[in-house]
Design a protein around this motif. Structure first.
Motif, short mmCIF file in Angstrom:
data_model
loop_
_atom_site.label_atom_id
_atom_site.label_comp_id
_atom_site.label_asym_id
_atom_site.label_seq_id
_atom_site.Cartn_x
_atom_site.Cartn_y
_atom_site.Cartn_z
N GLY A 32 16.51 4.30 -7.31
CA GLY A 32 16.78 4.95 -6.04
C GLY A 32 17.68 4.08 -5.18
O GLY A 32 17.40 3.87 -4.01
N GLY A 93 14.26 -3.00 6.57
CA GLY A 93 14.40 -1.79 5.75
C GLY A 93 13.71 -0.62 6.42
O GLY A 93 12.94 -0.79 7.39
N THR A 95 11.47 0.86 5.06
CA THR A 95 10.07 0.70 4.65
C THR A 95 9.21 0.12 5.78
O THR A 95 8.11 0.59 6.03
CB THR A 95 9.98 -0.21 3.40
OG1 THR A 95 10.79 0.40 2.39
CG2 THR A 95 8.56 -0.35 2.91
N ILE A 98 8.62 2.78 8.39
CA ILE A 98 7.58 3.73 7.96
C ILE A 98 6.20 3.09 8.17
O ILE A 98 5.27 3.70 8.71
CB ILE A 98 7.77 4.11 6.47
CG1 ILE A 98 9.08 4.87 6.28
CG2 ILE A 98 6.58 4.92 5.96
CD1 ILE A 98 9.52 5.00 4.82
N TYR A 119 8.32 11.25 -1.82
CA TYR A 119 8.66 9.84 -2.06
C TYR A 119 7.35 9.03 -2.09
O TYR A 119 6.50 9.19 -1.20
CB TYR A 119 9.57 9.38 -0.92
CG TYR A 119 9.77 7.89 -0.80
CD1 TYR A 119 10.40 7.16 -1.80
CD2 TYR A 119 9.32 7.21 0.35
CE1 TYR A 119 10.58 5.79 -1.67
CE2 TYR A 119 9.51 5.84 0.48
CZ TYR A 119 10.13 5.14 -0.53
OH TYR A 119 10.31 3.80 -0.40
N TYR A 122 4.81 6.77 1.04
CA TYR A 122 4.02 7.08 2.24
C TYR A 122 2.51 7.09 2.01
O TYR A 122 1.76 6.53 2.82
CB TYR A 122 4.39 8.47 2.80
CG TYR A 122 5.86 8.75 2.93
CD1 TYR A 122 6.66 7.99 3.78
CD2 TYR A 122 6.46 9.78 2.21
CE1 TYR A 122 8.02 8.27 3.90
CE2 TYR A 122 7.81 10.06 2.33
CZ TYR A 122 8.58 9.30 3.17
OH TYR A 122 9.91 9.56 3.28
N ASN A 168 10.79 14.26 5.10
CA ASN A 168 11.88 13.44 4.54
C ASN A 168 12.99 14.37 4.04
O ASN A 168 12.79 15.14 3.12
CB ASN A 168 11.32 12.58 3.39
CG ASN A 168 12.42 12.02 2.48
OD1 ASN A 168 12.30 12.07 1.25
ND2 ASN A 168 13.47 11.51 3.05
N ASP A 200 11.94 10.94 8.10
CA ASP A 200 12.61 9.92 7.28
C ASP A 200 13.99 10.46 6.90
O ASP A 200 14.14 11.26 5.99
CB ASP A 200 11.77 9.60 6.05
CG ASP A 200 12.37 8.48 5.21
OD1 ASP A 200 13.56 8.17 5.40
OD2 ASP A 200 11.65 7.93 4.35
N SER A 230 20.37 1.08 3.90
CA SER A 230 20.20 0.90 2.46
C SER A 230 21.06 1.87 1.64
O SER A 230 21.73 1.48 0.69
CB SER A 230 18.74 1.08 2.07
OG SER A 230 17.96 0.07 2.63
N LYS A 231 21.01 3.15 2.02
CA LYS A 231 21.69 4.16 1.20
C LYS A 231 23.10 4.41 1.72
O LYS A 231 24.03 4.58 0.93
CB LYS A 231 20.90 5.46 1.20
CG LYS A 231 19.39 5.30 1.09
CD LYS A 231 18.91 4.85 -0.28
CE LYS A 231 17.40 4.60 -0.26
NZ LYS A 231 16.82 4.32 -1.54
N TYR A 316 19.65 12.50 -6.17
CA TYR A 316 18.69 12.79 -7.23
C TYR A 316 18.76 14.26 -7.64
O TYR A 316 19.04 15.11 -6.82
CB TYR A 316 17.26 12.56 -6.74
CG TYR A 316 17.04 11.21 -6.09
CD1 TYR A 316 16.90 10.07 -6.87
CD2 TYR A 316 16.99 11.10 -4.71
CE1 TYR A 316 16.70 8.83 -6.27
CE2 TYR A 316 16.80 9.86 -4.10
CZ TYR A 316 16.65 8.74 -4.88
OH TYR A 316 16.46 7.52 -4.29
N1 PLP Z 1 12.52 6.45 2.39
C1 PLP Z 1 12.93 7.10 1.29
C2 PLP Z 1 12.83 8.58 1.25
C3 PLP Z 1 13.46 6.40 0.20
O1 PLP Z 1 13.88 7.07 -0.88
C4 PLP Z 1 13.53 4.98 0.26
C5 PLP Z 1 14.03 4.20 -0.88
O2 PLP Z 1 14.19 4.66 -1.98
C6 PLP Z 1 13.08 4.35 1.43
C7 PLP Z 1 12.58 5.11 2.45
C8 PLP Z 1 13.11 2.85 1.56
O3 PLP Z 1 14.28 2.41 2.17
P1 PLP Z 1 14.54 0.86 2.43
O4 PLP Z 1 15.07 0.27 1.18
O5 PLP Z 1 15.56 0.83 3.55
O6 PLP Z 1 13.26 0.25 2.84
#
Ligand code: PLP
Length: 383
Positions: A32, A93, A95, A98, A119, A122, A168, A200, A230-231, A316
């Motif tokens: 991912g 991140g 993460t 969240i 995902y 959570y 999300n 998200d 990140s993405k 994806y």
């Molecule tokens: N949220 C979703 C829906 C994700 O797919 C991902 C990573 O794959 C994340 C959060 C995590 O992101 P980060 O790497 O910035 O913590």
């Protein structure tokens, strides 16, 4: 030990990766994360920051210039307004954003709606915080959540105190996203039930139809936006995320952030400033390439007998296996990896409703995508 830890299972993705570890010459469509490198101008900004001895803590909430760049980006791109001073946190991140949101927004014993497939990040955090996940199966509507699904699920759980929902989109693993009208309707339902929306939106820059719309536009008071670099900027390892929410929420969550991580890494934040101030088009360049790969993979899969909805975002494909394989996604993926050296993720890693599905990431080179299609075709023809 916290007894909740006993209820956190090893992720399906980890389990699958362990099962196929050590097989040589494997093509992996499991990841991912972007297969692109972080753009050069961002790397140079970080190198300069190190040379300039930018080695001190930033403010807990994040470098003020980065927060200002986040505020400007959300205003310019998504037409939602957050004050840099007190409505934005820079996190480690998405993460961390969240994690602090789930920890701080809810009380142990509360329940939170979780549309599935989902995902895997959570539910373990909900469990750890003694919050009950109540799943909403979205298969019947091609993985799109509707306001009616929210109403019906809440009506069916009248004994629970349902305090929030995780939304999300663009979605991992399905690629589903929502347009403005859908979001407005979803927002109305959430507000009517007084749900806090954990939105998200980490894949916001990766949409293949209309540009991303934030649900905060329609439910600002009820929304916590999760995002990061990140993405959008191929910066997974830099660990820069953002949380945007009304000041009262942000300032409360800042306490958890402060006492767990202090602040995100200074050099990475400086790279983040460069990404947002001068790299607004970085994501768009990658998006064009992802879209070509998506089109290729979708068509190839359909030719082999897989059905998949046309994903409008993220990177994806969530594909339904041909009927004769659909009983056991994990077995399909393990057999495929062992026999034809292609690794893809069983749909069950995203909840039980993923049985019969697989997730393929097209954040992979064209060469690997071609090999993947060849290997998958061979497997399906010989099994
Ligand atoms: N949220 C979703 C829906 C994700 O797919 C991902 C990573 O794959 C994340 C959060 C995590 O992101 P980060 O790497 O910035 O913590």
């Amino acid at each position: 030990m916290n007894p909740a830890l006993d209820h956190i299972a090893i992720s399906g993705i980890r389990r699958f990766n362990d099962a196929v570890a050590g097989i040589p010459d494997m093509v992996r469509l499991t990841l991912g994360e972007p297969d692109f490198n972080t753009p050069d101008h961002i790397k140079q900004a970080a190198i300069k920051a190190i040379d300039d001895d930018q080695s001190h803590y930033t403010a807990n909430a994040g470098d003020p210039r980065l927060r200002a760049a986040v505020a400007k980006t959300w205003h310019d791109k998504y037409a939602v307004d957050y004050r840099a001073e007190d409505e934005i946190l820079v996190t480690v991140g998405a993460t961390e954003a969240i994690a602090i949101a789930l920890q701080g927004l809810f009380t142990p014993g509360d329940a939170v709606l979780v549309p599935v497939p989902v995902y895997p990040g959570y539910i373990p955090l909900l469990t750890l915080n003694h919050i009950k996940p109540i799943i909403i199966d979205t298969r019947a509507n091609d993985f799109s959540l509707t306001p009616e699904m929210i109403d019906q699920t809440i009506a069916a759980h009248s004994n629970d105190h349902i305090a929030g929902i995780i939304l999300n989109y663009p979605n991992n693993p399905t690629g589903i996203t929502y347009d403005a009208d859908q979001l407005q309707a979803l927002a109305q339902a959430c507000v009517a039930h007084d749900l806090m929306i954990l939105a998200d939106e980490i894949y916001a820059e990766l949409t293949y139809g209309a540009p991303h719309v934030s649900i905060a536009k329609y439910a600002w008071d009820h929304t916590v936006i999760i995002s990061g670099l990140s993405k959008s900027h191929a910066m997974t390892g830099w660990r820069i995320g953002f949380l945007l929410a009304p000041a009262e929420i942000t300032q409360a969550l800042k306490k958890i952030h402060q006492y767990t991580v202090t602040a995100a890494t200074t050099v990475a934040q400086i790279a983040g400033i460069e990404a947002l101030e001068h790299g607004q088009d970085d994501g768009a360049k990658m998006r064009v390439i992802y879209q070509q790969r998506r089109d290729y993979l979708l068509k190839a899969l359909q030719e082999i007998g897989f059905s998949a909805i046309d994903p409008q975002g993220a990177f994806y494909l969530f594909a339904k296996l041909p009927e004769r394989f659909a009983q056991d996604s994990e077995k399909f993926c393990t057999d495929l990896a062992k026999a034809d050296r292609l690794a893809i993720i069983p749909g069950t890693a995203f909840g039980e409703v993923g049985q019969g599905y697989v997730r393929m990431s097209y954040a992979a080179s064209e060469e690997n995508l071609h090999k993947a299609v060849e290997r998958l075709t061979h497997f399906v023809e010989t099994h």
